[in-house]
Structures are given as structure tokens and as C-alpha cells.
Enzyme design. Structure first.
Site, PDB file in Angstrom:
ATOM      1  N   CYS A 382       0.826  -1.196   0.000  1.00 20.35           N
ATOM      2  CA  CYS A 382       0.000   0.000   0.000  1.00 20.35           C
ATOM      3  C   CYS A 382       0.872   1.262   0.000  1.00 20.35           C
ATOM      4  O   CYS A 382       1.432   1.612  -1.029  1.00 20.35           O
ATOM      5  CB  CYS A 382      -0.995  -0.051   1.153  1.00 20.35           C
ATOM      6  N   HIS A 507      -3.657  -5.129   0.591  1.00 27.60           N
ATOM      7  CA  HIS A 507      -3.065  -5.637   1.842  1.00 27.60           C
ATOM      8  C   HIS A 507      -3.095  -7.161   1.904  1.00 27.60           C
ATOM      9  O   HIS A 507      -4.015  -7.743   2.490  1.00 27.60           O
ATOM     10  CB  HIS A 507      -3.824  -5.058   3.042  1.00 27.60           C
ATOM     11  N   GLU A 509      -1.390  -9.109   3.655  1.00 28.65           N
ATOM     12  CA  GLU A 509      -1.133  -9.647   4.999  1.00 28.65           C
ATOM     13  C   GLU A 509      -2.403 -10.135   5.692  1.00 28.65           C
ATOM     14  O   GLU A 509      -2.343 -10.987   6.581  1.00 28.65           O
ATOM     15  CB  GLU A 509      -0.405  -8.609   5.869  1.00 28.65           C
TER      16      GLU A 509
HETATM   17  N1  GLN Z   1      -2.015   6.715   2.788  1.00 32.72           N
HETATM   18  C1  GLN Z   1      -2.137   5.942   1.583  1.00 32.72           C
HETATM   19  C2  GLN Z   1      -3.496   6.080   0.953  1.00 32.72           C
HETATM   20  O1  GLN Z   1      -4.447   6.454   1.610  1.00 32.72           O
HETATM   21  C3  GLN Z   1      -1.805   4.487   1.834  1.00 32.72           C
HETATM   22  C4  GLN Z   1      -2.784   3.812   2.722  1.00 32.72           C
HETATM   23  C5  GLN Z   1      -2.279   2.494   3.267  1.00 32.72           C
HETATM   24  O2  GLN Z   1      -1.083   2.239   3.262  1.00 32.72           O
HETATM   25  N2  GLN Z   1      -3.171   1.680   3.768  1.00 32.72           N
HETATM   26  O3  GLN Z   1      -3.659   5.803  -0.203  1.00 32.72           O
END
Ligand code: GLN
Length: 536
Positions: A382, A507, A509
Site C-alpha cells: 500500500c 493488503h 497480509e
Molecule cells: N495513505 C495511503 C493512501 O491512503 C496508503 C494507505 C495504506 O497504506 N493503507 O492511499
């Protein structure tokens, strides 16, 4: 008919109620029962989405996009139970429903009160999960500690619930037996007091599990049984362990499964714990050691990257290596470049997890640049993927001011806010959340890792890869290997010339289990091990 287990906690927080609940879920599944898991959080937030990781650790996301307490991650790792918005109840959610109903006039002129209206809504939410999943057993973990003001409506609701589900509901209470070092003695008094508080509410625990650093002696069991009015054989030990994945086995060795089955009038099927035994034998064996640096800004709190750490552990088990996780604060790297050299010399792989805000970003970019140039296995999740893109733009595409519009205004926002996010004026539940399809390009590392071309992964972010720069990146060697075709959103990027350098907008994970590691984590650890051998 569904049977219910309520799990409460006494004495203090952080006793591992979530892990205990998960282990009990795992044992029941090993006995061939269908299990549903539910978490109650007595805070006023409607969900965990608006909270900083410093408050309650990681925010776990389900397929249907619920932003929940991290205990749901434990449930997902230990059991196959179906997790969704229904798996999580908070005070905020309960009150929101009650107040909306009151505004609609559904209470027909009545005075709306905690008892019975709030407690009925809690019971309705508990039942809504059983109605959807139809489990043999539903485990409801009541967060917080018995005695907290916030928990009272939930405990009262559980008490009322047990009255209408007599013989089908039990209470398991987890407490702490502290050791008073100067006296060299374990003390059962706090347990007695916390059970006393429960009984004042009208709940008598059926089983008491005691968290203890040593062994629970016969004498201690006798004392707890006597003062808490339960049988000695209903007191169990919840020991400290070097790997949480040992707990399903440790609990069954004490016969917890038979006790639960007896009290719920379930057949006492012999649990099949083969998959747990297999991973434990690997955990306990001697293995070559590798080091993975996790570079983030919420490093100081153990639980902020919980699912990431666990997914790394699962992948290490699958690769039969001993894992050393180096928890690196990206701001420390910014402050002192020497720290960067130390990390680079020791790490066999670098992972930048998700996050929000500009703090610590430059430190992350610095370490990603070295990982790319030295071909150290890199895995960006992310925000870690977004940083991978920014670093590539700055140092390979030579766009000096490349950045994410989350961090600063720039003429080159290689990561930017999606159009449909512009008009959103509130934070709660408004990110791109939950599962999305991703199409994987042929001949890429991502295809090799997944072994298929259509995958489904979970999201929690607002910002996206800016497609305006797609051609520039691809020409320079950053492969765009995964996309959500429907909206043309970039999901996976990878370095063309490195053995392992991958960034994912989702994600992974959240979907890893100890005996079923996520394929990207598995491949990352495999490559880190290779790198470790080659560097020697
Ligand atoms: N801050 C980034 C976004 O909102 C990444 C978010 C995250 O890593 N979950 O796109």
C-alpha cells in the site's frame, strides 16, 4: 441450533483474550464444528477505521470492507470462520442503530433506555451473525476488562442472552495470575476479585482460564475454584508461549475441548490438530536465520503492523527459516543516515508496510532506493508500493519533485487522489475498502507468485497510482503487473531487473494463515533467504 461462548477478561488488558478466543475457535474447528467469531469493542467509535494505530494497533479489514479491531486478524489466522461487518460490534455501532431507530419513531413513544433498548440491540447484532452464518458455535469476545464502565451494557446483554439461550451458552473468563517477585509467589486474589465483579453483574463463569508465567499449581486451582464457586477441573492454565500457534495444542492437552463440549452438550469429537502439530515442529526445529527490516512510522507499538509480522512468520515457517524481524523507525533513518547503512548491511529483505501521512516518508524513500540499486528483495504494501513508485520517479525517471498528493502539493503527483474521492467530506468508512479483483499480466513476477491471472485482495486507501505516468514508468523498467481493469487502477508494480522487487496497492497480509502463507510473503522470504546465501 447455535451454541454460544462469551469470552470476558479480568484483572487487566492485553492478556491475549483474542488469541485465547481464536485458539478455542481453532480447536472447535479441529473437532469438525462450524465456528463463527465475533468481537465486541466497547468504544464509541463506530468502527476502528478512524483510529490511529497508536490507539488499538492495526486496523484489520474484511472482504466486505469493514474496518475492525485487530483481533479479527487473529480469528482469521486461527480459524476459517467467515468474517464480515457482522463480526464486529462497537458501542458506536449499537448507539447509532438505536438513535436512528428512535429518530424514525420506531420506539412508539417509549423512553429509550440502555436496558432494554441498547441491550436488545446488542443481542440482535449477536444473533444477526448466527442468522447469516448458521454456525455450530459462535464465540463472542467482549473486549475490555470486566469492571470497565463501557463494558457494562455488553455484559448485561450477554447475561440476558444467556437466559434466553439456557444450556446453549457458556462464559469463559480469562484472568491474570501475577507473580509478586519480592515474595516469589503467584497471587490468585485479582482473579477472585474480577470474578466477584462478574458475579455482581449476574454472570458466573463456566470456565476460568488463567494467564500465568509459570505453572498453575493444584493449590492455586483449588483456591480459585473455592473462591469463585466453580469446580477445580473448570480452571485452566493459559501459559506464556514462545509461539502463539502452540496454544490450540496446549489447551487440548489440558482437556479444554471436552469441558467445552460437555458444558454446551456437544459431542466430544477428538480434535484433529495435525496442521498445528506440523507447523509447531517447524517452529521448534533449528533453522538458518534471515533478517527482514520492516520500515514504518508506527514501529514503537508492537501491534501496529500485527498482520504483517504474522504473515512474515507464516512465510518463514513455510520456507523453514528462522525469522529475525528488524523493526525500523523510518524517522530514525531520516535523522541519522548511519542507521541506514546498519540496516542495509544486516537486512536480507526490506518491507515497507501501509501507513498514512508524510511523517517518515523520506526515510522510506532512502531505504527503497538502496534496496532497488543493490537488488535487496523489496516488498512494498500500500503506502510501501506508493513510495516505491515515488522513488522510481525521482531517481530513475528523474522527476525531482515526484510525490504523492497526500504528502504535498506538487506538479508531478505520481500518486494522487482518485476523482471519486474529491467530494468526500468525512473520514469514516470512505476509503477504497474491501476486496477488489486484480488482473495479472502474463510473464510477470506477480504471475509466477500467484500462479494465476485473476486474484482478489483487500484494500484500505484513498490514493492511487497516477495513470498519466504509466508509459513513462513502463519504458524505464517499472512493470505494471496487476490492474483492477474495471476502473483501470494500478494494483501491482515490480522492478524489471531485480529478482524480487514488488509493490502492491492492496493488503495481502490480511489473508495469510500459519499453515497457508500468502504467496507474496512466501516468495519474499524465499528470495530473502537466497539473497542471504549469496551475500555470504
Ligand atoms: N495513505 C495511503 C493512501 O491512503 C496508503 C494507505 C495504506 O497504506 N493503507 O492511499
Amino acid at each position: 441450533m447455535t451454541k454460544y461462548i462469551f469470552i470476558t477478561g479480568g484483572v487487566c488488558s492485553s492478556l491475549g483474550k483474542g488469541i485465547a478466543a481464536s485458539s478455542i475457535g481453532a480447536i472447535l474447528e479441529a473437532m469438525c464444528y462450524k465456528v463463527a467469531m465475533q468481537k465486541i469493542d466497547p468504544y464509541l467509535n463506530v468502527d476502528a477505521g478512524t483510529m490511529s494505530p497508536y490507539q488499538h494497533g492495526e486496523v484489520y479489514v474484511t472482504d466486505d470492507g469493514a474496518e475492525t479491531d485487530l483481533d479479527l486478524g487473529n480469528y482469521a489466522r486461527f480459524t476459517d470462520s467467515e468474517l464480515s461487518k457482522l463480526s464486529s460490534i462497537t458501542t458506536g455501532k449499537v448507539y447509532l442503530n438505536v438513535i436512528e431507530r428512535e429518530r424514525r419513531g420506531d420506539y412508539l413513544g417509549k423512553t429509550v433506555q440502555v436496558i432494554p433498548h441498547v441491550t436488545s440491540e446488542i443481542q440482535r447484532l449477536i444473533r444477526s451473525l448466527s442468522d447469516k452464518v448458521n454456525p455450530d458455535v459462535q464465540i463472542v469476545e467482549i473486549g475490555g476488562t470486566v469492571g470497565d464502565i463501557e463494558s457494562i451494557p455488553f455484559l448485561e446483554a450477554a447475561r440476558e442472552f444467556s437466559l434466553s439461550n439456557k444450556n446453549n451458552t457458556i462464559f469463559i473468563h480469562l484472568t491474570l495470575i501475577p507473580k509478586i517477585e519480592v515474595a516469589g509467589e503467584y497471587k490468585t486474589k485479582p482473579t477472585q476479585h474480577s470474578v466477584g465483579v462478574l458475579r455482581q453483574i449476574g454472570i458466573v463463569p463456566d470456565i476460568i482460564m488463567t494467564r500465568i508465567s509459570g505453572t498453575l499449581s493444584k493449590e492455586m486451582k483449588r483456591k480459585i475454584a473455592m473462591f469463585c464457586s466453580i469446580a477445580e477441573e473448570d480452571v485452566f492454565e493459559a501459559p506464556d508461549v514462545d509461539s502463539i500457534y502452540k496454544l490450540p495444542i496446549i489447551y487440548t492437552q489440558q482437556g479444554l475441548q471436552d469441558k467445552i463440549a460437555l458444558k454446551l452438550s456437544l459431542a466430544s469429537n477428538k480434535p484433529n490438530l495435525k496442521k498445528w502439530e506440523e507447523i509447531i515442529s517447524i517452529v521448534d526445529s533449528k533453522k538458518p536465520k534471515i533478517s527482514i527490516a520492516v520500515v514504518g512510522k508506527y514501529i514503537k507499538l508492537q501491534d501496529s503492523y500485527k498482520s504483517v509480522y504474522e504473515a512474515l512468520r507464516h512465510a518463514a515457517i513455510a520456507n523453514k527459516v528462522e525469522l529475525n524481524i528488524m523493526k525500523i523507525d523510518s524517522e530514525e533513518i531520516e535523522k541519522n543516515p548511519e542507521n541506514l547503512t546498519k540496516v542495509i548491511n544486516q537486512a536480507d529483505g526490506i518491507l515497507v508496510p501501509g501507513g498514512f501521512g508524510s511523517r517518515g516518508i523520506e526515510g522510506k524513500l532512502a531505504i527503497i532506493q538502496i534496496a532497488r540499486e543493490k537488488k535487496i528483495p523489496y516488498f512494498g504494501i500500500c503506502l510501501g508500493m506508493q513510495c516505491m513508485v515515488i522513488e522510481y520517479a525521482r531517481n530513475v525517471l528523474k522527476i525531482a519533485d515526484a510525490n504523492s498528493s497526500e504528502f504535498t502539493e506538487t506538479s508531478n503527483p505520481v500518486i494522487h487522489l482518485m476523482e471519486d474521492q474529491y467530494s468526500i467530506d468525512r473520514k469514516g468508512g470512505t476509503m477504497r475498502l474491501g476486496v477488489y479483483e486484480c488482473n495479472i499480466k502474463k510473464g510477470t513476477l506477480a504471475e509466477k507468485i500467484y500462479g494465476e491471472n485473476i486474484i482478489f485482495e483487500r484494500h484500505r486507501h484513498r490514493y492511487e497510482f497516477n495513470n498519466k505516468y504509466e508509459d513513462q514508468f513502463e519504458k524505464a523498467g517499472l512493470i505494471i503487473s496487476g490492474k483492477y481493469i474495471t476502473k483501470n487502477l494500478v494494483e501491482i508494480v515490480e522492478y524489471k531487473d531485480n529478482p524480487f522487487g514488488i509493490g502492491v496497492q492492496f493488503h495481502p497480509e490480511f489473508k495469510s494463515k500459519p499453515f497457508k502463507p500468502h504467496p507474496i510473503f512466501k516468495s519474499f522470504i524465499e528470495n530473502a533467504y537466497k539473497y542471504n546465501i549469496e551475500k555470504k
